[in-house]
Each structure stands twice: as C-alpha cells, then as structure tokens.
Design an enzyme around this catalytic site. Structure first.
Site, short mmCIF file in Angstrom:
data_model
loop_
_atom_site.label_atom_id
_atom_site.label_comp_id
_atom_site.label_asym_id
_atom_site.label_seq_id
_atom_site.Cartn_x
_atom_site.Cartn_y
_atom_site.Cartn_z
N LYS B 76 0.86 -1.18 0.00
CA LYS B 76 0.00 0.00 0.00
C LYS B 76 0.90 1.24 0.00
O LYS B 76 1.92 1.27 0.69
CB LYS B 76 -0.88 -0.03 1.25
CG LYS B 76 -1.95 1.05 1.28
CD LYS B 76 -2.85 0.90 2.52
CE LYS B 76 -3.96 1.93 2.54
NZ LYS B 76 -4.84 1.78 3.72
N SER B 151 -9.68 1.71 2.65
CA SER B 151 -8.76 2.44 1.81
C SER B 151 -7.68 1.60 1.16
O SER B 151 -7.00 2.07 0.25
CB SER B 151 -8.10 3.53 2.66
OG SER B 151 -7.29 2.92 3.66
N SER B 175 -10.09 -0.66 6.83
CA SER B 175 -9.44 -0.46 5.53
C SER B 175 -8.69 -1.66 4.97
O SER B 175 -8.28 -1.64 3.81
CB SER B 175 -8.49 0.74 5.61
OG SER B 175 -9.21 1.94 5.50
#
Lengths: 480, 487
Positions: B76, B151, B175
C-alpha cells in the site's frame, strides 16, 4: 496610590541530555544549520517520537530537588499550532498531567534575607527550531537543530513581588539546576529562557489584577529591567484611571521597553489532546528512590550548613554555595587551613576577584584549592603577613608553585626572631629622634598614632617581613 | 503461475521450479498488461524489482532463503519505501520519495521479498471506496463498475486480479477488511501494536494498524510472521512475544465458541449477504464450533465515536504537510499564511479536508469535553463490551460489510452513507482487537466477506479458524475473469 506587583515566572530550561527528547539527534549548541535534524525532527511522513529516558530522569531529579510530588502517570499532549520552526504543526508537551507537581524552594535576597517561592508545576516538552530571517533576501531559513531539544517548563506561583526577587528566584533556580547537573544553565545560549507574568494591585488588596505576559526574556539583567519597566507602565495606566489589557508583550532590550506582540503571534486555541504516539509515562517508587539516593547536597541545604557549621554570614554562605564547584573549592580550602572565616574571605575577595579580573572561570583557575588553603595556613601560623600573602598568591597564580615553595624561594618568611627585630627597632629609633621626642611628650591617644609611624618604619626597613604583632610589642618596651 | 498462493510460490522457489526473476517478471508483465483496467498501482519500479529478485535468487541458491525470499509483494502506498515514491494517494505527496523504509518494508526486504510496486488507496487512507485517491479510483476486479472498497482498495484489487500474490494494507476503521471482503480475498488487521507503525504514514495514530492481504489465511500467516514484532522506534508497538502464525493453522476447531453479536445481524444488513454469512457459520459449526448470541450493548456509539477520534487525530497528524520541508508547495507564495493555505488547499482532496475540519472542530476549546473527551469515554465502553464477550466466547463473527461492493460514484454526494459502510469494522479498531475478513460466498457475482474478531493478540487463533474454514470451502480459491484467464 501604592501598588503591589504580583509576578509569576515560567522558565524554559533546556535539559543537558545527550540526545533530543524524542529522537536520537545530538543537542550540541552552534552546529551548522540542520546538521542535527533527523527524519523525526523534520517530521517526515510516518516518523514517530520515542521518549528519551534521560529527560524523564532529569525532570524527576528536578522535582525531587524542589520537594515536589512526582507525577506517577504523566501524559504527553499535542499543542497544535502552525509555524515553520514547528515541523509537525504541533509541539509535544504536557498539559493536564505534568511530570512534576507542586513544590517549593527557598531564594536568598541580596540583603541576606530569604523567601520561599512556590512552584506550580514543571513539565517536559520539546523546543522549536529557529527561523533565520537574515541572509535570505526576503525569505526565511529554517534551522531545526534545536527542534526537539528537551525543555523543562518550570511554572512558579505568583509569589514574587518585585524585580529583585525575580532575579533572586532565577539565580536560585540556576544554582539548583546546575547543582543537579540537569542543565548547563547557559543563558547566553538560551538554556534558560523566561516568560514573565505580571500584574499590579493596590497595596493590601488580595485580589489579582489583570496581567500582561512578557515573552522570552533571556538574561537576569533583562528580567530585572523588563519587570521594572512593566511595573511603571502598568502603574501609569492605573494611575490615569485606565485598565490593563491582558496581552502578550515582548521585551525590547535595545529600547528598554515592552510592547505588544502582533496579534498573529498569539495563538488562541492550541487544541491540546493526549499524544497518541506516546504511552503515558509511568514512574514507580523504586525509580524515584533510586534518583533520590543520588541527589547531591542542594544549594539551600549547603547554604544553611555553611552558615551554621562555619559561622559564615548569610551573604558569604550564599556566595560560596552558589555553584557546586565553588562550594567544593571553598571546603577544600577550609580543610587545608582550618579557618572558615579567613578561607571565605580569601575565596571571595582574592580568588573570585582574580577570576573576575581575568574573565575566567573556576574550572580554569591555576591555583588548586589545597594550595590556597596552604597559603592561608602560613598566615595563620605567622610565617607571613596578610600583605606578603597577597604577593605569594600572585606568584601562585603565575604558576610558581605552592605557597611554601614561593615563600622559601623568595625569602618572604616573616621575621619573628626578637633579636633581629630588636636590631631593626633600635636603628629606627636612633634614626628618628624628633619623633621619639614627640612620642615621649604626647598623650595616650597621640602615642597610638605615633606608634603606627614607628611600626611602618620597621616594616619598611624589614621589607614587610617583620612580624607586625611582635614589632608592636617590642616598640612598646623600647619607647618608654 | 499467478494462480499460485504465496506458500505454493515459496515452495516452488526453494525447489528451484522457477526463479524469483521469472516470478517477478511474470507479475510485472501482468501489471503492465492488465492494470489499466483496475488502476490498482500508483508506482511500479520494474528495475528495482528485478534487481531485488536477482538478489533473492542468489540467496535462495546459497540455501539461505527465508519463506518469503523471492516472493514479489505489492505494498500500500502508505508504507514509506526508500527511493520509491510514497504518495499516500495524495497530491500532497505526489513528489515525495522517502529517504527511509517503513519498519514493515525493512522487514520484508530483509526477508528477501521483492517490491513489485505501490498500490492505490484512498487519500491518506480516508475512505471506503478508493475513490478519494488523487490517482483516480481503483476498479473492483469482480465488477469493474464497482468499487474495490478502501482504503486498501489497490492492494485488495491487485491480489484479487492476480497482479500480486499478496500485499500489505493498513486498517484504521476497516481499511483492510472491507476491501478484502469486496474483492474476495483474505485480510487481517492485527492487534493494535502488533505491527510497527514506523514509516507507515499516519491517519489516526491510536487506530492505525498494518496487516497482510492475500488469497488465503495461510498466506496471511506467512506475511504476518515477517511483519509482526516489537519495534523500539514505535512507542505503541507491543513487546508481547510473536508466535509462529503458521504453526497453529491446522488446530482443530472442536469446542470453538463463536459469539454472534445481535447488532451485526440486524437492520442494515443486506439479506443475501446475511444468508452467505449464515452458510459460512454453518460450515464452522460443522467443523466443531458452537454458535452463541452475544451482545455488544454500546454498538450504537461506534460510528459517532470513531468519527470523532479518527478525524481529531488525523487533523493534527496532517498538520505537518505545510509546504515547508517536503511534498507539495503552492507556486509563488506571497507570505507564510498564503503558503499554508494554498499548499493545503491544493494538496488535499475534499474528503481529507472534511476530516481535518471535523477533527479540528472536535478538539476546539469549548467542544473538547463534549466531543473528544466523551468519545474517549465511549471508546472505553466499546472496548469493555468486547472484553466482556470474550469471557464467554473465543471469537466473535459476523459480516465484514452490510452488503457487497457498490457501484463507483454511488455514494459521491453522501459521505455519511459512505461512513456507514464501516459499521461492522470500526469497533475492532476502537478496541484495538485483531479482526479478519475472508471470502464467504457471492451475491450478484460479487464476493461477500465473513469477519472474525478475536481477543487481543488472538490473531493466531483467527488465522487457524480461517484456515480450517478455507480447507473445507472453496470461496477463497475463486478468481475473477480478466480476459486472459477464465474464472
């Protein structure tokens, strides 16, 4: 009307830890800009603070030094504000749960009296960086070397009543923190910075007036002048029937005045909340006891001991206990000569005088304490007079060796041999028949004066080495 | 090759069936060919990846390989990677190349794994759909008209679309779990403090936690073995000893007590999704578990509490983005105030600004007691609810999300309905518990996620339960059609 001023001080003390409070960067003063700023100090994305254990240790030491309660579970908070020298956009400080709670300590005033001043609290926080406005052609440079230097903010009760007490408080604080060895106390380098809260009230009143805060005053002298100026300013306003505006002011040393900071410089809402990147600091009794055990004798205790054990005046005790090196030096001198009063006199007048004239510090002093004690011992045993001793001290300062060696090498030993002295006295009497005649005709009072003349002549003839007490005794016999 | 799990690839690499360079090149080629459809990646550094793969091959050849040596992973774009842009999905950090690695990245590097690239995400991890990314939305591989969740939507999409064997994500309010659910993969949010936050760009410090996202619980265990551990540079990181998460995977579920909170099966749960969850729970029963109703009396406080705590922390965590030292700076600032306001106006997107405003408000003088302080009190109650439950059950289970992936743009003008997406996941972060999501069927050909929640440091047990369920079912083995491979 008679006004009484009510003053409280907030002192930002830089702690002399080797590294910063939340990062491993060094804290040395005066390094090239941004050479002591790590990714943490620059608030790079993802960086996290880690609390320096040494800073906690020092804060606890201070707390114990003022007999304060130590926060068993102190909490760091974020104090939010935007400024370029505050890289995270918040300062990590302590708000609701400081590490040091209420305490109290004694200050000593120039007239020899003492007062006890309350400490409200002391908390740990990080210093900001510096904005540099020169040399950048309308722009500003940011130096983050200082950002993250540990500070202990020490907040006093509004117990101080005038500029003299404020300075005495700061000096006592300076003395305490250098005794504890938690700060170098170097005010010129900003190790001790002071905010002054000050208000006036009618003499005898018990309510507090509206206060002004004077920010960042960085020397004893400026504190004194800023307070004097601010008292006058507020008194003038109140005398004219005006009211004091609660505001933050800056002391301008060049113009010797305080003036309001621009409103932009005063942030209103810091939005304090507990710093989620740090855990509460939990301190147990064993940790406190360990530190308590290592505390040195503190200035107040030492001052009292000097007065009681050595019979010194409060003033002398205060001067000699001011710093640990001076107090230690003094005690070695006493140990070597066994006369505290003469030792106190010599250390204050000759030693401190000489250090002052040469603009040097005790650490650089060329005369070891034991040697000064040895010199005083020679005065006490009658080997030399006080006057000759000053010559010997000069020579010791120049590195010519111990008192005994110098007295020997220069042949300064006092003449206490009555045979030799009698010879000199006979010569002096023979050489001044007129004065002898006057002496014989004089009354008691005038005789004393004339004796002084003969002693002077004998001392002169002996190049100062005659034992003055013996000269007096012998003269008294010879002149009748 | 891209259908292999991490554990299969790990075996293959050590048996010399293929080299890390071959595996890495294969994935890089898939990314190059297919990511246009998904927009899962923000940055890919082929050269660095291949160089790392070569080094891994040398290490494998010398017999010094660890289980993840030579395995390419996607990270990420919230984890700082030395020398590789780390944007956090924001224009603010579009030019930011960190001079350091996050601890998580450092650990993967020393394990010999290869960085394929950095995945797309909601800006500063604020969002549940990946639509707030400065780099454009990521598309759900199961239905490119739908969001992948957020996210960590880029990581979830990359793993689901077989562009990476596994990935890292972060979870502040769901997330990892919500995009794992939407994309039909397995994701674990560890106990708060289990994985270091150093170098993981902060959203809400007391809630953020990094974790693995993969195609099986076994793979998550392999990744977590490398990620977890005490980090002296993160004061909130835990020094509870790390177990070998692969060691207990096969343990029996006989006697396992699963609590089902009524609040997770009530109003708001899509009925078809609920049906999937009940089926999955039946499978667990068949494996020896017993199901009990439990109660989390303060559930209703979860969303308001979270939306005070998280924005409050975020509002100050994001103060450092001021245009002074790194990141975006507005052109020709007239003065300091102009520099701050224009830099932040240009650098942050709407959702980030919204949360900074909410957080600033909640912390303001006069509101602090009513909002932030009260939220902290509520947070303690929410945490206590879970601790009380774990007196009588071993884990808690329920749906990860109220329904399957929604259409892109569906919640554009309704931030609150977006916030409600996380109704089942937020409490886990507030309580600091481990939680995971694993595939549990499909609704309208879109994956459904089963959420498992454990007591603090119970991630080993969660992985064990998920693994046993995955051995008995095949939802997690299904992959979306991508035009190259039939599903």
């Amino acid at each position: 009307m008679n006004w009484e001023s009510v003053i409280g001080l907030e002192v930002h003390l830089q702690l002399a830890t080797r590294s910063k409070i939340f990062s491993g960067s060094a804290t040395t003063f005066g390094a090239e800009p941004n050479t002591q700023a790590s990714a943490v100090d620059l608030a790079m994305p993802g960086m996290l603070p880690v609390l320096n254990a040494e800073a906690v240790h020092y804060a606890v030491k201070f707390g114990l030094g003022i007999g304060a309660e130590i926060g068993k579970r102190s909490i760091f908070d974020r104090k939010n504000y935007f400024y370029p020298d505050s890289p995270k956009g918040y300062q990590i400080s302590q708000f609701e749960a400081p590490i040091v709670g209420e305490g109290r300590f004694e200050i000593s005033l120039p007239d020899g009296s003492t007062r006890s001043i309350g400490i409200t609290r002391a908390h740990l926080e990080e210093d900001a960086g510096k904005s540099l406005h020169e040399d950048y052609h309308g722009q500003s440079g940011i130096d983050l070397n200082r950002a993250g230097t540990p500070l202990l903010e020490i907040v006093s009760e509004p117990d101080i009543r005038n500029a003299t007490e404020a300075v005495a408080y700061l000096k006592a604080l300076h003395s305490l923190v250098t005794y504890l060895e938690i700060s170098d106390g170097n005010m010129a380098e900003g190790s001790m910075r002071c905010d002054i809260n000050i208000s006036l009230r009618a003499q005898g009143s018990t309510t507090l007036g509206t206060r002004a805060e004077i920010k960042n005053v960085n020397s004893f002298r400026f504190v004194e002048k800023a307070i004097q100026h601010e008292i006058e300013r507020q008194a003038d306003i109140l005398e004219d029937g005006g009211t004091i505006v609660q505001e933050t002011r800056l002391y301008d040393a060049e113009r010797d005045e305080t003036r309001p900071m621009r409103s932009k410089e005063v942030a209103n809402d810091y939005r304090y909340f507990p710093e989620p990147d740090l855990l509460p600091v939990v301190i147990d009794d064993a940790y406190i006891a360990d530190i308590q055990r290592t505390l040195p004798e503190l200035p107040t205790t030492k001052r009292h001991r000097f007065a009681e054990v050595y019979g010194l005046s409060n003033y002398d005790a205060n001067v000699l206990a001011d710093t640990r090196p001076l107090a230690d030096y003094f005690e070695v001198v006493v140990g070597a000569c066994n006369d505290a009063k003469i030792a106190a006199n010599w250390v204050q007048v000759e030693l401190l005088g000489q250090l002052n004239r040469e603009q040097t510090s005790l650490a650089q002093c060329p005369v070891p304490a034991a040697d000064l004690g040895g010199l005083i011992a020679r005065i006490l045993d009658g080997s030399i007079s006080g006057k000759i001793a000053k010559q010997v001290f000069e020579a010791m300062w120049q590195g010519e060796g111990s008192a005994d060696a110098i007295i020997e090498a220069r042949g300064l030993k006092q003449v206490s041999d009555s045979g030799a002295l009698e010879g000199i006295i006979t010569e002096v009497i023979a050489g001044h028949p007129e004065q002898v005649q006057q002496f014989l005709e004089a009354d008691e009072g005038r005789r004393k004066k004339l004796t002084g003349f003969f002693v002077g002549q004998v001392m002169k003839a002996s190049k100062g080495q005659a034992n003055p007490q013996m000269v007096n005794e012998l003269l008294a016999k010879k002149l009748v | 090759m891209h259908k292999h799990t991490v554990s299969q690839l790990s075996r293959g690499l050590r048996e010399g069936k293929y080299s890390s360079v071959e595996v890495t090149r294969h994935y890089l080629q898939r990314i190059a060919r297919l990511d246009e459809r998904y927009n899962a990646f923000i940055s890919v550094d082929e050269q660095a990846a291949l160089a790392a793969a070569e080094a891994a091959d040398a290490r494998l050849a010398s017999g010094d390989g660890a289980p993840l040596t030579g395995i390419p992973l996607a990270h990420k774009d919230i984890f700082c990677t030395q020398g590789l842009k780390t944007s956090c999905g924001s224009r603010m950090l579009d030019n930011f190349v960190p001079p350091y690695d996050a601890t998580v990245i450092e650990r993967f590097r020393s394990a010999g794994s290869v960085i394929l690239g950095k995945t797309n995400m909601d800006e500063f991890a604020m969002g549940s759909s990946n639509e707030s990314s400065y780099y454009g939305a990521t598309h759900n591989p199961w239905n490119t008209g739908c969001v992948p969740g957020g996210s960590s939507g880029g990581s979830a999409a990359a793993v689901a679309a077989l562009l990476a064997p596994a990935a890292t994500g972060t979870d502040t309010g769901g997330s990892i779990r919500q995009p794992a659910a939407f994309c039909g993969i397995t994701g674990l949010k560890p106990t708060y403090g289990r994985v270091s936050r150093l170098g993981m760009i902060a959203f809400a410090s007391s809630l953020d936690q990094g974790g693995p996202m993969a195609r099986s619980a076994e793979d998550c265990a392999l990744l977590l073995n490398t990620m977890a551990g005490h980090d002296p540079r993160d004061s909130t990181s835990s020094d509870v000893p790390v177990e070998d998460y692969t060691a207990g995977l096969e343990k029996s579920l006989e006697g396992l007590r699963i609590g089902l909170p009524d609040a997770y099966f009530g109003e708001g749960l899509d009925s078809a999704t609920g049906e999937c969850i009940r089926l999955a729970l039946k499978e667990l029963e068949a494996l020896g578990a017993t199901l009990t109703a439990v109660s989390l009396p303060h559930s209703a406080l979860t969303i308001p509490t979270y939306y005070i705590v998280a924005p409050a922390e975020a509002s100050t965590n994001l103060s450092r983005y001021d245009g002074v030292r790194y990141g975006h700076r507005c052109a020709d600032p007239a003065d300091l105030h102009d520099l701050y306001t224009r830099t932040r106006e240009e650098g942050f997107g709407d959702e980030v600004k919204r949360r900074i405003l909410i957080g600033t408000y909640a912390l303001s003088a006069g509101y602090y007691d009513a909002y932030y302080k009260k939220a902290q009190q509520a947070r303690r109650l929410i945490r206590q609810d879970f601790l009380d439950c774990f007196q009588s059950v071993d884990i808690i289970a329920g749906p990860t999300t109220p329904g399957p992936a929604f259409a892109l743009g569906a919640k554009d003008n309704d931030p609150v309905s977006m916030y409600l997406e996380d109704v089942y996941t937020l409490a886990v972060n507030l309580a600091g518990l481990p939680g995971m999501s694993l595939p549990a069927g499909f609704v309208q050909d879109k994956p459904v996620g089963l959420q498992l929640i454990g007591p603090h440091f119970g991630e080993g047990r969660l992985l064990n339960i998920a693994h046993r369920l995955q051995q008995a079912t095949d939802w997690h083995t299904r992959t979306p059609a991508d035009g190259e491979n039939a599903a």
